[in-house]
Structures are given as C-alpha cells and as structure tokens.
Design a protein around this motif. Structure first.
Motif, PDB file in Angstrom:
ATOM      1  N   ASP A 180       0.810  -1.216   0.000  1.00  0.00           N
ATOM      2  CA  ASP A 180       0.000   0.000   0.000  1.00  0.00           C
ATOM      3  C   ASP A 180       0.847   1.272   0.000  1.00  0.00           C
ATOM      4  OD1 ASP A 180       0.758   0.659   2.732  1.00  0.00           O
ATOM      5  OD2 ASP A 180      -0.593  -0.942   3.358  1.00  0.00           O
ATOM      6  N   GLY A 181       2.170   1.150   0.118  1.00  0.00           N
ATOM      7  CA  GLY A 181       3.072   2.296   0.073  1.00  0.00           C
ATOM      8  C   GLY A 181       3.241   3.049   1.388  1.00  0.00           C
ATOM      9  N   SER A 182       2.618   2.592   2.474  1.00  0.00           N
ATOM     10  CA  SER A 182       2.667   3.327   3.739  1.00  0.00           C
ATOM     11  C   SER A 182       3.942   3.082   4.550  1.00  0.00           C
ATOM     12  CB  SER A 182       1.449   2.991   4.593  1.00  0.00           C
ATOM     13  OG  SER A 182       1.480   1.631   4.995  1.00  0.00           O
ATOM     14  N   VAL A 183       4.640   1.975   4.279  1.00  0.00           N
ATOM     15  CA  VAL A 183       5.849   1.625   5.022  1.00  0.00           C
ATOM     16  C   VAL A 183       6.962   1.396   4.002  1.00  0.00           C
ATOM     17  CG1 VAL A 183       6.898   0.027   6.671  1.00  0.00           C
ATOM     18  CG2 VAL A 183       4.447   0.546   6.826  1.00  0.00           C
ATOM     19  N   ARG A 184       8.135   2.018   4.273  1.00  0.00           N
ATOM     20  CA  ARG A 184       9.230   1.952   3.305  1.00  0.00           C
ATOM     21  C   ARG A 184      10.570   1.754   4.021  1.00  0.00           C
ATOM     22  NH1 ARG A 184      12.414   5.946   1.070  1.00  0.00           N
ATOM     23  NH2 ARG A 184      11.194   7.555   2.113  1.00  0.00           N
ATOM     24  N   HIS A 185      11.328   0.775   3.557  1.00  0.00           N
ATOM     25  CA  HIS A 185      12.694   0.493   4.045  1.00  0.00           C
ATOM     26  C   HIS A 185      13.646   1.264   3.134  1.00  0.00           C
ATOM     27  CE1 HIS A 185      16.253  -1.711   5.285  1.00  0.00           C
ATOM     28  NE2 HIS A 185      15.559  -2.546   6.036  1.00  0.00           N
ATOM     29  N   THR A 186      14.628   1.963   3.713  1.00  0.00           N
ATOM     30  CA  THR A 186      15.518   2.788   2.889  1.00  0.00           C
ATOM     31  C   THR A 186      16.677   2.010   2.274  1.00  0.00           C
ATOM     32  OG1 THR A 186      16.826   3.464   4.798  1.00  0.00           O
ATOM     33  CG2 THR A 186      14.964   4.882   4.174  1.00  0.00           C
ATOM     34  N   VAL A 242       7.469   5.079   8.260  1.00  0.00           N
ATOM     35  CA  VAL A 242       6.048   4.721   8.338  1.00  0.00           C
ATOM     36  C   VAL A 242       5.225   5.990   8.230  1.00  0.00           C
ATOM     37  CG1 VAL A 242       4.244   3.618   9.707  1.00  0.00           C
ATOM     38  CG2 VAL A 242       6.600   2.767   9.862  1.00  0.00           C
ATOM     39  N   ASP A 243       4.403   6.073   7.177  1.00  0.00           N
ATOM     40  CA  ASP A 243       3.458   7.172   7.017  1.00  0.00           C
ATOM     41  C   ASP A 243       2.174   6.739   7.725  1.00  0.00           C
ATOM     42  OD1 ASP A 243       1.574   9.047   6.214  1.00  0.00           O
ATOM     43  OD2 ASP A 243       2.355   9.179   4.171  1.00  0.00           O
ATOM     44  N   LEU A 244       2.031   7.147   8.979  1.00  0.00           N
ATOM     45  CA  LEU A 244       0.936   6.650   9.829  1.00  0.00           C
ATOM     46  C   LEU A 244      -0.442   6.959   9.243  1.00  0.00           C
ATOM     47  CD1 LEU A 244       2.478   7.629  13.261  1.00  0.00           C
ATOM     48  CD2 LEU A 244       2.263   5.323  12.326  1.00  0.00           C
ATOM     49  N   GLY A 245      -0.576   8.080   8.581  1.00  0.00           N
ATOM     50  CA  GLY A 245      -1.861   8.448   7.987  1.00  0.00           C
ATOM     51  C   GLY A 245      -2.240   7.589   6.796  1.00  0.00           C
ATOM     52  N   ARG A 273      15.404   3.112  17.452  1.00  0.00           N
ATOM     53  CA  ARG A 273      14.844   4.387  17.893  1.00  0.00           C
ATOM     54  C   ARG A 273      13.712   4.814  16.988  1.00  0.00           C
ATOM     55  NH1 ARG A 273      17.991   9.609  16.283  1.00  0.00           N
ATOM     56  NH2 ARG A 273      18.415   9.216  14.092  1.00  0.00           N
ATOM     57  N   LEU A 274      12.812   5.609  17.537  1.00  0.00           N
ATOM     58  CA  LEU A 274      11.688   6.140  16.794  1.00  0.00           C
ATOM     59  C   LEU A 274      11.866   7.649  16.696  1.00  0.00           C
ATOM     60  CD1 LEU A 274       9.007   5.042  15.540  1.00  0.00           C
ATOM     61  CD2 LEU A 274       7.883   6.093  17.493  1.00  0.00           C
ATOM     62  N   VAL A 275      11.768   8.167  15.473  1.00  0.00           N
ATOM     63  CA  VAL A 275      12.000   9.581  15.204  1.00  0.00           C
ATOM     64  C   VAL A 275      10.771  10.154  14.508  1.00  0.00           C
ATOM     65  CG1 VAL A 275      13.466  11.192  13.905  1.00  0.00           C
ATOM     66  CG2 VAL A 275      14.482   9.177  14.975  1.00  0.00           C
ATOM     67  N   ASP A 276      10.365  11.377  14.920  1.00  0.00           N
ATOM     68  CA  ASP A 276       9.323  12.117  14.203  1.00  0.00           C
ATOM     69  C   ASP A 276       9.951  12.528  12.879  1.00  0.00           C
ATOM     70  OD1 ASP A 276       7.677  14.088  13.090  1.00  0.00           O
ATOM     71  OD2 ASP A 276       7.132  14.920  15.042  1.00  0.00           O
ATOM     72  N   GLU A 277       9.517  11.938  11.782  1.00  0.00           N
ATOM     73  CA  GLU A 277      10.142  12.170  10.485  1.00  0.00           C
ATOM     74  C   GLU A 277       9.943  13.609  10.021  1.00  0.00           C
ATOM     75  OE1 GLU A 277      12.510  11.063   7.227  1.00  0.00           O
ATOM     76  OE2 GLU A 277      12.297  10.301   9.239  1.00  0.00           O
ATOM     77  N   THR A 278       8.891  14.271  10.466  1.00  0.00           N
ATOM     78  CA  THR A 278       8.617  15.647  10.062  1.00  0.00           C
ATOM     79  C   THR A 278       9.602  16.626  10.694  1.00  0.00           C
ATOM     80  OG1 THR A 278       6.283  15.071   9.891  1.00  0.00           O
ATOM     81  CG2 THR A 278       6.814  17.409   9.940  1.00  0.00           C
ATOM     82  N   THR A 279       9.903  16.447  11.983  1.00  0.00           N
ATOM     83  CA  THR A 279      10.766  17.391  12.705  1.00  0.00           C
ATOM     84  C   THR A 279      12.183  16.874  12.917  1.00  0.00           C
ATOM     85  OG1 THR A 279      10.206  16.513  14.898  1.00  0.00           O
ATOM     86  CG2 THR A 279       8.766  18.246  13.988  1.00  0.00           C
ATOM     87  N   GLY A 280      12.403  15.572  12.775  1.00  0.00           N
ATOM     88  CA  GLY A 280      13.706  14.976  13.046  1.00  0.00           C
ATOM     89  C   GLY A 280      13.956  14.712  14.529  1.00  0.00           C
ATOM     90  N   GLN A 281      12.957  14.978  15.369  1.00  0.00           N
ATOM     91  CA  GLN A 281      13.114  14.790  16.812  1.00  0.00           C
ATOM     92  C   GLN A 281      13.021  13.316  17.178  1.00  0.00           C
ATOM     93  OE1 GLN A 281      10.055  16.609  19.191  1.00  0.00           O
ATOM     94  NE2 GLN A 281      10.936  15.896  21.100  1.00  0.00           N
ATOM     95  N   GLU A 282      14.007  12.841  17.953  1.00  0.00           N
ATOM     96  CA  GLU A 282      13.953  11.474  18.459  1.00  0.00           C
ATOM     97  C   GLU A 282      12.909  11.409  19.561  1.00  0.00           C
ATOM     98  OE1 GLU A 282      16.860   8.977  21.181  1.00  0.00           O
ATOM     99  OE2 GLU A 282      17.581   8.972  19.114  1.00  0.00           O
ATOM    100  N   LEU A 283      11.984  10.470  19.439  1.00  0.00           N
ATOM    101  CA  LEU A 283      10.888  10.320  20.402  1.00  0.00           C
ATOM    102  C   LEU A 283      11.203   9.270  21.454  1.00  0.00           C
ATOM    103  CD1 LEU A 283       8.058  10.285  17.757  1.00  0.00           C
ATOM    104  CD2 LEU A 283       8.757  12.229  19.173  1.00  0.00           C
ATOM    105  N   ALA A 284      11.797   8.165  21.021  1.00  0.00           N
ATOM    106  CA  ALA A 284      12.061   7.064  21.938  1.00  0.00           C
ATOM    107  C   ALA A 284      13.243   6.263  21.419  1.00  0.00           C
ATOM    108  CB  ALA A 284      10.842   6.160  22.067  1.00  0.00           C
TER     109      ALA A 284
END
Length: 194
Positions: free
Chosen positions: A75-81, A100-103, A133-144
C-alpha cells in the motif's frame, strides 16, 4: 525530548497539543564488537549484517512485510531505505531505517512489529552499541530509544511494535530475544506479542 524505553514500556505517539504524528522513522544502529586476543587483532574487524524488518498485522493475521528484499509495503505506507551489510553507526546515526506514514497505513492494519535479525548468523554477543529508535520524520526529533544491551546467544530480536489504541498510535518496546536469520524465522515468536 527522547524517552529511553525499557523492555515492556509504552509511549503514546500523540503530540502534546493533542494532534498525532504523521510520519515516523524506526532507525536501527549497531557495531561489531571488537575481537579479543592477539590473533583476533591480526584478523581485523568483522562485518555483521543485521536486518531490520517491519511486519504489518491485522489482528493476528500477517498482512505485509517490509525488509531488504521488499522495500515498500504493497500500500506504500511503510518503506525500508535499504540494506546495510556492515553496520557501524552504533551510538550515532541509523544504519538501517524504516519509514512509516501513519496516515496512510490502512485501517485494517492495527500493529506493525519491528524485528532485527543477524542475516550472517552471528549472535548478539558479537554486536555492541545496538539500538532501535523512533523519530518524528517531520521534525527529526527522536521520540524514543530502546538500547539493546547484554549481548546474548540469540541471533534475532523482536524490538518494538506500533499499535493502534483507539484513534492514536502507541509504541511498545518489546526487546525479546529470538532465533532466526530472517523475519520468517521469527513469526512464531512475534505471534506471542500480538
């Protein structure tokens, strides 16, 4: 502010203003542990190929998988680089990344489980400075961040999962050792965490 997660801990992916994250990156980093002894030093450092995978589930039913041979979900929502065959970032940047494009994740997909396996078969005793680690892809902020510690004789790890909780997503650190060189080998162990 990043949260250092312990095994079993969970965080919400809702922002402080009540909105939800739209896109996250799961990053994996590792280094080969230095060899010990005189002959080991002569042989030089070894390469360890860890592979990150994302398994998408609808309930307990597998729907899709993203890994080094299938880089984008159907579906294109999850992508490995892309596949990193040697590691090296360790405590620094990411060696492998899954976006992961959560929307865009289909409504029926309610869990995404992230796994790591040693494709070359080395145990985690031969790996150091490994993290997920989990990063907010929009801001680059590491969340966890979940740090893999203690090595061990296992060749794989069920690292974490994203799962829907009502209308929002949650991240849960799993940190469960497993055996296997591919994500297929890990499916029975993953089932216990769904």
């Amino acid at each position: 502010m990043s949260v250092n997660l312990g095994k079993g801990q969970q965080i919400s992916l809702s922002k402080s203003d009540g909105s939800s994250l739209s896109s996250v990156r799961m990053g994996l980093g590792w280094q080969a542990a230095p060899r010990k002894g005189f002959l080991a030093k002569l042989a030089g450092s070894r390469e360890i190929d860890l592979d990150a995978s994302a398994l998408l589930f609808a309930g307990r039913e597998p729907v899709d998988v993203v890994y080094f041979q299938h880089l984008t979900s159907d579906d294109g929502s999850v992508r490995h680089t892309g596949d990193n065959l040697t590691g090296g970032a360790g405590a620094g940047g990411d060696d492998e990344m899954i976006l992961v494009d959560l929307g865009q994740v289909p409504d029926r997909v309610d869990q995404i489980v992230f796994t790591v396996n040693s494709f070359t078969g080395q145990t985690f005793a031969e790996v150091e400075n490994a993290f997920c680690r989990l990063v907010d892809e929009t801001t680059g902020q590491e969340l966890a961040r979940y740090t893999l510690s203690g090595g061990g004789t296992h060749t794989a790890q069920i690292m974490a999962k994203l799962h829907r909780d009502g209308g929002s997503w949650q991240l849960k650190a799993i940190g469960e050792p497993a055996a296997g060189r591919t994500f297929q080998d890990l499916l029975p162990a993953v089932a216990a965490h769904l």
